[in-house]
Design a protein around this motif. Structure first.
Motif, PDB file in Angstrom:
ATOM      1  N   ILE A 172       0.808  -1.152   0.078  1.00 54.78           N
ATOM      2  CA  ILE A 172       0.016  -0.066   0.000  1.00 54.78           C
ATOM      3  C   ILE A 172       0.824   1.347  -0.080  1.00 54.78           C
ATOM      4  O   ILE A 172       0.648   2.298  -0.654  1.00 54.78           O
ATOM      5  N   THR A 173       1.790   1.198   0.857  1.00 51.79           N
ATOM      6  CA  THR A 173       2.882   2.371   0.901  1.00 51.79           C
ATOM      7  C   THR A 173       3.529   2.531  -0.308  1.00 51.79           C
ATOM      8  O   THR A 173       3.821   3.699  -1.067  1.00 51.79           O
ATOM      9  N   ASN A 174       4.134   1.483  -1.321  1.00 53.85           N
ATOM     10  CA  ASN A 174       4.682   1.611  -2.498  1.00 53.85           C
ATOM     11  C   ASN A 174       3.585   2.163  -3.511  1.00 53.85           C
ATOM     12  O   ASN A 174       4.158   2.906  -4.216  1.00 53.85           O
ATOM     13  N   GLY A 175       2.324   1.729  -3.356  1.00 57.60           N
ATOM     14  CA  GLY A 175       1.249   2.127  -4.357  1.00 57.60           C
ATOM     15  C   GLY A 175       1.132   3.790  -4.237  1.00 57.60           C
ATOM     16  O   GLY A 175       0.775   4.239  -5.358  1.00 57.60           O
ATOM     17  N   GLN A 176       0.869   4.065  -2.954  1.00 58.73           N
ATOM     18  CA  GLN A 176       0.711   5.470  -2.749  1.00 58.73           C
ATOM     19  C   GLN A 176       1.835   6.485  -3.092  1.00 58.73           C
ATOM     20  O   GLN A 176       1.578   7.483  -3.825  1.00 58.73           O
ATOM     21  N   ARG A 177       3.020   5.865  -2.859  1.00 63.72           N
ATOM     22  CA  ARG A 177       4.237   6.625  -3.346  1.00 63.72           C
ATOM     23  C   ARG A 177       3.987   6.815  -4.957  1.00 63.72           C
ATOM     24  O   ARG A 177       4.233   7.891  -5.334  1.00 63.72           O
ATOM     25  N   ARG A 178       3.803   5.647  -5.467  1.00 62.87           N
ATOM     26  CA  ARG A 178       3.939   5.746  -7.189  1.00 62.87           C
ATOM     27  C   ARG A 178       2.635   6.640  -7.539  1.00 62.87           C
ATOM     28  O   ARG A 178       2.821   7.420  -8.458  1.00 62.87           O
ATOM     29  N   LEU A 179       1.469   6.634  -6.768  1.00 62.98           N
ATOM     30  CA  LEU A 179       0.309   7.522  -6.979  1.00 62.98           C
ATOM     31  C   LEU A 179       0.745   9.038  -7.026  1.00 62.98           C
ATOM     32  O   LEU A 179       0.421   9.540  -7.953  1.00 62.98           O
ATOM     33  N   ASN A 180       1.667   9.229  -5.931  1.00 64.35           N
ATOM     34  CA  ASN A 180       1.914  10.720  -5.819  1.00 64.35           C
ATOM     35  C   ASN A 180       2.961  11.120  -6.715  1.00 64.35           C
ATOM     36  O   ASN A 180       3.117  12.158  -7.593  1.00 64.35           O
ATOM     37  N   GLU A 181       3.785   9.960  -7.548  1.00 62.62           N
ATOM     38  CA  GLU A 181       4.581  10.411  -8.488  1.00 62.62           C
ATOM     39  C   GLU A 181       4.071  10.466  -9.662  1.00 62.62           C
ATOM     40  O   GLU A 181       4.284  11.486 -10.508  1.00 62.62           O
ATOM     41  N   LEU A 182       2.775   9.752  -9.996  1.00 63.13           N
ATOM     42  CA  LEU A 182       2.103   9.653 -11.090  1.00 63.13           C
ATOM     43  C   LEU A 182       1.219  11.257 -11.137  1.00 63.13           C
ATOM     44  O   LEU A 182       1.416  11.799 -12.306  1.00 63.13           O
ATOM     45  N   GLY A 183       0.805  11.836 -10.176  1.00 61.93           N
ATOM     46  CA  GLY A 183       0.208  13.077 -10.070  1.00 61.93           C
ATOM     47  C   GLY A 183       1.154  14.122 -10.485  1.00 61.93           C
ATOM     48  O   GLY A 183       0.742  15.046 -11.215  1.00 61.93           O
TER      49      GLY A 183
END
Length: 136
Positions: A91-102
């Motif tokens: 979940i932490t890795n996914g949320q980090r990637r979501l922030n990068e994608l934003g």
């Protein structure tokens, strides 16, 4: 010797392209860049949507396995604690990637806006729709 070169070129004088051909060439170049930005933007948005959906699913599963008693963590099996830890990491890795994608999506949108403002006569939307219809 110099006269030989002059006679050879007497009938082949320099001619520039027409203004309409120059405009077409410029539009083709801008359209290529615009399509590249649009493809990158669409890809990033698709990745973001898919990742958000998967993270929401994992969050729902993690909430179910977490339990709702205040002392649930005391009686939890070590195997369940291990899986909770793995889910938390994912979940932490996914949320980090979501922030990068934003951030990346914001950069691509800026590039798109800059391109459109630098080439105001370029009808980007019409060219993109046309290009997709003919498969370019």
């Amino acid at each position: 010797m110099f006269q030989l070169f002059l006679r050879a070129r007497a009938n082949n004088y320099f001619r520039g392209r027409s203004a309409s051909r120059d405009t077409e060439t410029d539009h083709a170049r801008v359209a290529s860049v615009f399509r590249s930005i649009e493809d990158a933007l669409d890809g990033a948005k698709a990745e973001q949507a898919g990742l958000k959906s998967r993270i929401d699913d994992v969050l729902a599963r993690a909430a179910v396995t977490q339990g709702n008693d205040s002392d649930e963590y005391l009686t939890r099996d070590p195997e369940d604690s291990h899986y909770q830890s793995l889910l938390n990491t994912e979940i932490t890795n996914g949320q980090r990637r979501l922030n990068e994608l934003g951030v990346t999506i914001g950069h691509f949108q800026f590039l798109k806006t800059a391109l459109i403002t630098r080439f105001p006569d370029f009808k980007a939307l019409d060219r993109t729709v046309l290009a997709r219809k003919i498969g370019n």
